[in-house]
Design a protein around this motif. Sequence first.
Motif, PDB file in Angstrom:
ATOM      1  N   SER A   4       0.922  -1.469  -0.019  1.00 14.74           N
ATOM      2  CA  SER A   4      -0.033  -0.001   0.045  1.00 14.74           C
ATOM      3  C   SER A   4       0.811   1.323   0.033  1.00 14.74           C
ATOM      4  N   PHE A   5       0.223   2.335  -0.252  1.00 17.45           N
ATOM      5  CA  PHE A   5       0.891   3.630  -0.466  1.00 17.45           C
ATOM      6  C   PHE A   5       0.344   4.609   0.164  1.00 17.45           C
ATOM      7  N   LYS A   6       1.245   5.483   0.865  1.00 14.33           N
ATOM      8  CA  LYS A   6       0.572   6.747   1.447  1.00 14.33           C
ATOM      9  C   LYS A   6       1.317   7.952   0.612  1.00 14.33           C
ATOM     10  N   THR A   7       0.844   8.511  -0.111  1.00 11.93           N
ATOM     11  CA  THR A   7       1.556   9.670  -0.869  1.00 11.93           C
ATOM     12  C   THR A   7       0.952  11.067  -0.508  1.00 11.93           C
ATOM     13  N   PHE A   8       2.200  11.701  -0.144  1.00 12.29           N
ATOM     14  CA  PHE A   8       1.936  13.081   0.458  1.00 12.29           C
ATOM     15  C   PHE A   8       2.297  14.460  -0.948  1.00 12.29           C
ATOM     16  N   ASN A  13       5.183  13.586  -6.734  1.00  8.07           N
ATOM     17  CA  ASN A  13       4.932  12.806  -5.816  1.00  8.07           C
ATOM     18  C   ASN A  13       3.974  11.554  -6.297  1.00  8.07           C
ATOM     19  N   GLN A  14       2.984  12.131  -6.842  1.00  8.92           N
ATOM     20  CA  GLN A  14       1.928  11.161  -7.240  1.00  8.92           C
ATOM     21  C   GLN A  14       2.339  10.335  -8.325  1.00  8.92           C
ATOM     22  N   ALA A  15       2.956  10.905  -9.318  1.00 12.25           N
ATOM     23  CA  ALA A  15       3.598  10.411 -10.467  1.00 12.25           C
ATOM     24  C   ALA A  15       4.583   9.249 -10.015  1.00 12.25           C
ATOM     25  N   GLU A  16       5.433   9.507  -9.254  1.00 10.52           N
ATOM     26  CA  GLU A  16       6.470   8.470  -8.743  1.00 10.52           C
ATOM     27  C   GLU A  16       5.859   7.405  -8.058  1.00 10.52           C
ATOM     28  N   SER A  17       4.965   7.769  -7.248  1.00  5.83           N
ATOM     29  CA  SER A  17       4.136   6.620  -6.516  1.00  5.83           C
ATOM     30  C   SER A  17       3.553   5.579  -7.724  1.00  5.83           C
ATOM     31  N   CYS A  38      -1.393  -5.318   4.413  1.00  5.44           N
ATOM     32  CA  CYS A  38      -0.312  -5.699   3.486  1.00  5.44           C
ATOM     33  C   CYS A  38       0.883  -5.970   4.063  1.00  5.44           C
ATOM     34  N   GLU A  39       1.822  -6.356   3.285  1.00  2.00           N
ATOM     35  CA  GLU A  39       2.934  -6.860   3.720  1.00  2.00           C
ATOM     36  C   GLU A  39       4.057  -5.634   3.636  1.00  2.00           C
ATOM     37  N   ILE A  40       3.879  -4.772   2.614  1.00  2.00           N
ATOM     38  CA  ILE A  40       4.758  -3.433   2.483  1.00  2.00           C
ATOM     39  C   ILE A  40       3.759  -2.374   2.284  1.00  2.00           C
ATOM     40  N   CYS A  41       4.291  -1.367   2.980  1.00  3.14           N
ATOM     41  CA  CYS A  41       3.714   0.078   2.904  1.00  3.14           C
ATOM     42  C   CYS A  41       4.773   1.304   2.621  1.00  3.14           C
ATOM     43  N   VAL A  42       4.569   1.902   1.484  1.00  3.01           N
ATOM     44  CA  VAL A  42       5.537   3.046   1.288  1.00  3.01           C
ATOM     45  C   VAL A  42       4.969   4.326   1.354  1.00  3.01           C
ATOM     46  N   ILE A  43       5.556   5.274   2.490  1.00  6.70           N
ATOM     47  CA  ILE A  43       5.250   6.478   2.962  1.00  6.70           C
ATOM     48  C   ILE A  43       6.185   7.376   1.756  1.00  6.70           C
ATOM     49  N   HIS A  44       5.455   7.963   0.746  1.00 11.10           N
ATOM     50  CA  HIS A  44       6.017   8.914  -0.259  1.00 11.10           C
ATOM     51  C   HIS A  44       5.853  10.205   0.440  1.00 11.10           C
ATOM     52  N   GLY A 121       9.311  -3.413 -20.321  1.00  9.73           N
ATOM     53  CA  GLY A 121       9.146  -2.076 -21.235  1.00  9.73           C
ATOM     54  C   GLY A 121       7.706  -1.836 -21.290  1.00  9.73           C
ATOM     55  N   LYS A 122       6.893  -2.475 -21.025  1.00  7.46           N
ATOM     56  CA  LYS A 122       5.320  -2.220 -21.133  1.00  7.46           C
ATOM     57  C   LYS A 122       4.910  -1.859 -19.778  1.00  7.46           C
ATOM     58  N   CYS A 123       5.678  -1.623 -18.539  1.00  3.86           N
ATOM     59  CA  CYS A 123       5.052  -1.368 -17.403  1.00  3.86           C
ATOM     60  C   CYS A 123       4.418   0.080 -17.361  1.00  3.86           C
ATOM     61  N   VAL A 124       3.049   0.147 -17.051  1.00  2.00           N
ATOM     62  CA  VAL A 124       2.321   1.230 -16.875  1.00  2.00           C
ATOM     63  C   VAL A 124       2.312   1.610 -15.642  1.00  2.00           C
ATOM     64  N   PRO A 125       2.499   2.955 -15.138  1.00  2.75           N
ATOM     65  CA  PRO A 125       2.196   3.442 -13.746  1.00  2.75           C
ATOM     66  C   PRO A 125       0.760   3.441 -13.483  1.00  2.75           C
ATOM     67  N   SER A 126       0.529   2.997 -12.274  1.00  2.00           N
ATOM     68  CA  SER A 126      -1.052   2.685 -11.712  1.00  2.00           C
ATOM     69  C   SER A 126      -1.384   3.907 -11.279  1.00  2.00           C
ATOM     70  N   PHE A 127      -2.343   4.582 -11.588  1.00  2.78           N
ATOM     71  CA  PHE A 127      -3.064   5.545 -11.001  1.00  2.78           C
ATOM     72  C   PHE A 127      -4.410   5.368 -10.516  1.00  2.78           C
ATOM     73  N   SER A 128      -4.905   6.426  -9.612  1.00  8.48           N
ATOM     74  CA  SER A 128      -6.117   6.045  -9.061  1.00  8.48           C
ATOM     75  C   SER A 128      -7.364   6.900  -9.785  1.00  8.48           C
TER      76      SER A 128
END
Length: 425
Positions: A4-8, A13-17, A38-44, A121-128
Amino acid sequence: MRVSFKTFGCRLNQAESALYQGLFQSNGIDVVPFGEECEICVIHSCSVTGRAESECLRIARRLKHSAPQMLVVLSGCAVESAAESRLQKLGVDLIVDRAHKNDLVQIALSRLAKPYIEPDGKCVPSFSTHRALLKIQDGCDFYCTYCIIPYNRGAPVSRNFQGCLDEARAFIDAGFREIVVTGCNIGCYRDQGRTLPDLLEALAALPGLGRLRCGSIEPGTVELRIAELIAAHPTLTPFLHLPLQHCDDRILNRMHRRYTVAEMRDILEKILDLVPRIALGSDIITGFPSEDDQAFSNTLDFIQEYPFSNLHVFPYSERSGTAAADFPERIPHNVRRERARELIRIGSRKRREYAAGWIGNRVETVVEKFDRQGGACGWSAEYLACRVADVPPAQREQMTGRELQFVPEKLDGDTLLGSFNTQLQ
Ligand code: SF4
C-alpha cells in the motif's frame, strides 16, 4: 503479497508513486488501499513545509509501531530534509534517498528476499484517477528564497524526449484519455535542443489522446509558443497554471523570482489575445517578510485584473534551510492569515464568475466517477468541476474515463450542472 502507499504532496510525488505501484504490480504484488492489511507500505513523503514533513514522519513512525511485521519504506523529500537522527528514531525498515529512488521497488523486494523482475518495457504506472501523470523532468536550481525543493530534489534533469512519448503511448494503450505533463520545473525541460513546447506539440499529436494538460509552469519560463499550441491543438487544454507567488516587484525580488510584474502583464496579455477564454491558475504567498500594505494591495489589484479562476493561496511559513527563513521584517502570523483569507475570498468569487460564463455553452468533461444519485462527475478542460445528471444506468460503465459533452444549465457553488438529456452528441 500486497503493498500500500501513502503519498503526500505534489503531482510529482503522485507520478512517482504511480510508477512504483506499476513496478510492484509487474512483479506480481497487489496494490491495496492505504490502511488495508499488507506486507509492504511505502510512505512517499513531502517536506514543502515543516508541518508537512512532521506529518509524514509521524505517520511513518506510527505505522511501524502499529504493524511491526510490515516492511515500512520511507521515501520522498522528507528523507532529504529531515535530520538523520530524526529519521533513525522512526524505526522504519527502509529509508530510500534521492540517489536510490529509481531502485526503490528492487530494494524493497530484496529486503523480503524476493527476486526483482525488470519490466519488459510495458510497465504502466498505476493511477487512482482517469488522468495519467507524465513526469518529464525532476529537480530545480532556481533557489527561490522560500523554497526547499532545490535542496531536496537537486538540479534539473530532463527525461529523454522519445521516452516521454513512449510512456504517453503506453498510457493511451492502457486506456487513459487524459495525460498531465508534470515535473518540478517543467519550463526547464531540455533534451537535445528540444524544449517543453516541442514536447507538448509531439504529445498533442499522439493518436488516441483525448486531452493533454500542461502542469504548473514557472511564470519566468513560460513561452508564448505554449499559448499558440493551445490555440491550435484542441487536445491541449485551455488552462495554464502560473505560480506567480506575488505581484509586487520588491517582494518578487526578495523571493528571488525571475520575472517582474510588467513582464507577467505582458505575457498574460499575449496569452489572453491568443486564447481569450483560457482558464488561469496561480499560487500566491501572503505575508512574505517585509510585505507591507502596499505590496499586498499590488497583489490584490493584479489578481483582480486578470481572469484567474484557480487560485491557491498560502500564508507564508518559514522553511528552515531556506534563505528566507532568516529574513528580518517578519509579518505577524495573524496578518499573513488575514491577507490569505482576503485573497481566498476573491479567488472563490472569480472562480464562480468564470464558471458562470460557461452556462449555456458547450463544455466537455472527462467522467471520473458517478455519484450516488447517478450524476457523472468530472473536470472540464478548464479545470471546472462538472456534474451531469440523468445518465442512463446502462451507459455509465462505458462512460467512465471518457469525454462527455454537455451544456451546463446552472452552478452549484462553482460546479457546472447539466443534464444528460441536454448533452450534445
Ligand atoms: S522555481 Fe522556485 S518555487 Fe519552483 S521549485 Fe524551483 S525553487 Fe521552488
